[in-house]
Scaffold this active site. Structure first.
Site, PDB file in Angstrom:
ATOM      1  N   SER A   1       0.843  -1.195   0.000  1.00 23.10           N
ATOM      2  CA  SER A   1       0.000   0.000   0.000  1.00 23.10           C
ATOM      3  C   SER A   1       0.879   1.246   0.000  1.00 23.10           C
ATOM      4  CB  SER A   1      -0.912   0.011   1.231  1.00 23.10           C
ATOM      5  OG  SER A   1      -1.872  -1.013   1.151  1.00 23.10           O
ATOM      6  N   ALA A   2       0.270   2.385  -0.276  1.00 25.25           N
ATOM      7  CA  ALA A   2       1.005   3.647  -0.287  1.00 25.25           C
ATOM      8  C   ALA A   2       1.518   3.977   1.115  1.00 25.25           C
ATOM      9  CB  ALA A   2       0.098   4.767  -0.785  1.00 25.25           C
TER      10      ALA A   2
END
Length: 363
Positions: free
Chosen positions: A64-65
């Site tokens: 994920s970011a």
């Protein structure tokens, strides 16, 4: 495709940007993020993107970011000694950062659907333990990963202090997730397109807080077409540390205290540690919407009204010549010394015992 913060040139600069944007707000979370280089969890050919605030996916491997992970870490309110369950543990990046905070007496379990991703996570965990200098700054709660669908966890499993789910949870599975929590525990998960924090305040009492608008790929539903039976996921038992392990933890802790006392003594004699190299400050891009490929993460945040007032001053600051960058390279401080390793190697002990105290690390 976009990001909430500017791209960094290295892991520290990425963390600086996350702090400036208020995604990282506490010292414990900052230390964990700085200790583990995000690029180490990328395949070699994709590392150029490691310090961008973007999600990454290649086959079954997914990260994920950074802004999402930092919001998750802050929401979990982690403390030493707690138990943590990561549903959809993936590369183990988040689990390893959590392990740095939980310490040697915590519990750190992960459930992952794909066997190739579990193998990848184990390789990355081994690499971190054996090669990262930052490992010696912490007492680590090593993650344990099991394969299976996180919607098929055995009903007799223990409950956890902290739970995170890294995939979109349907409303019909909300109670299932809540039941994984102890009273007083915290669950963080994407629920109805919101990153949601749920605190269990009693046997049947809950407090819910919406953190961030997101869009994660949904949980994969169990498939019983082949056998018609559920494949229950049995989580690792909560094991008691061996006496040998406890001795290693105690010895390393004692050595760290001695090193700290020696540093204080030198500081008291007027000796100062070399200054940390100051990086050029990178102006944050104001973005109210974050969108990532493959439906992995979409996020939106309320913009800060003060941003408009700060933009001009930030622009002016970026245009100033950076004196630190213009200094000759020989004036930059040397890489930090691993004092714990040096102290252990200097002890009058047999080499096998020294290597055991250092977790058989290669550096």
């Amino acid at each position: 495709m976009g990001g909430a913060v500017s791209a960094g040139e290295d892991n520290d600069e990425l963390i600086d940007n996350l702090k400036e944007a208020q995604y990282i707000r506490t010292e414990l979370v900052e230390q964990a993020f700085r200790a583990i280089d995000r690029a180490d969890y990328y395949l070699e050919e994709f590392k150029d993107n490691a310090y961008k605030d973007l999600a990454w996916k290649h086959g079954n491997i997914h990260l994920s970011a950074p802004c999402i992970y930092s919001e998750v870490m802050e929401a979990l309110d982690l403390q030493p000694g707690l138990s943590f369950l990561n549903l959809g543990s993936g590369t183990g990046y988040l689990s390893s950062m959590v392990g740095l905070i939980l310490g040697p007496f915590g519990v750190n379990h992960g459930v992952e659907l794909h066997s190739d991703v579990i193998e990848y996570a184990k390789q990355k965990l081994d690499f971190f333990i054996k090669t990262s200098d930052s490992f010696d700054k912490f007492e680590f709660c090593e993650p344990s990963f099991v394969i299976g669908n996180c919607l098929e966890i055995s009903p007799d499993c223990t409950q956890y202090d902290r739970v995170y789910c890294g995939a979109g949870v349907q409303k019909e599975h909300e109670d299932y997730m809540k039941n994984l929590l102890k009273v007083g525990g915290i669950l963080v998960m994407p629920l109805e397109e919101k990153l949601t924090k749920i605190t269990r305040t009693g046997p049947s009492a809950w407090e819910t807080k919406k953190i961030l608008a997101v869009s994660f790929a949904p949980l994969i539903q169990p498939n019983h077409a082949d056998s018609g039976k559920s494949r229950l996921v049995h989580l690792p038992p909560v094991a008691v540390r061996s006496l040998q392990d406890l001795a290693r933890i105690a010895i390393r802790g004692t050595i760290k205290r001695i090193i700290h006392q020696e540093a204080l003594s030198k500081a008291g004699n007027g000796l100062k540690s070399p200054p940390r190299f100051k990086r050029r400050r990178v102006r944050r891009r104001r973005m109210e919407t974050i969108v990532f490929l493959d439906k992995e993460v979409f996020a939106s945040r309320i913009s800060n009204p003060s941003d408009d007032n700060n933009n001009n001053s930030e622009d002016m600051e970026d245009e100033r010549p950076d004196e630190e960058e213009n200094k000759p390279s020989e004036l930059k401080p040397d890489p930090p010394v691993n004092f714990l390793r040096e102290k252990v190697l200097s002890l009058p002990l047999p080499d096998p015992l020294k290597y055991y105290l250092l977790y058989y690390r290669e550096k």
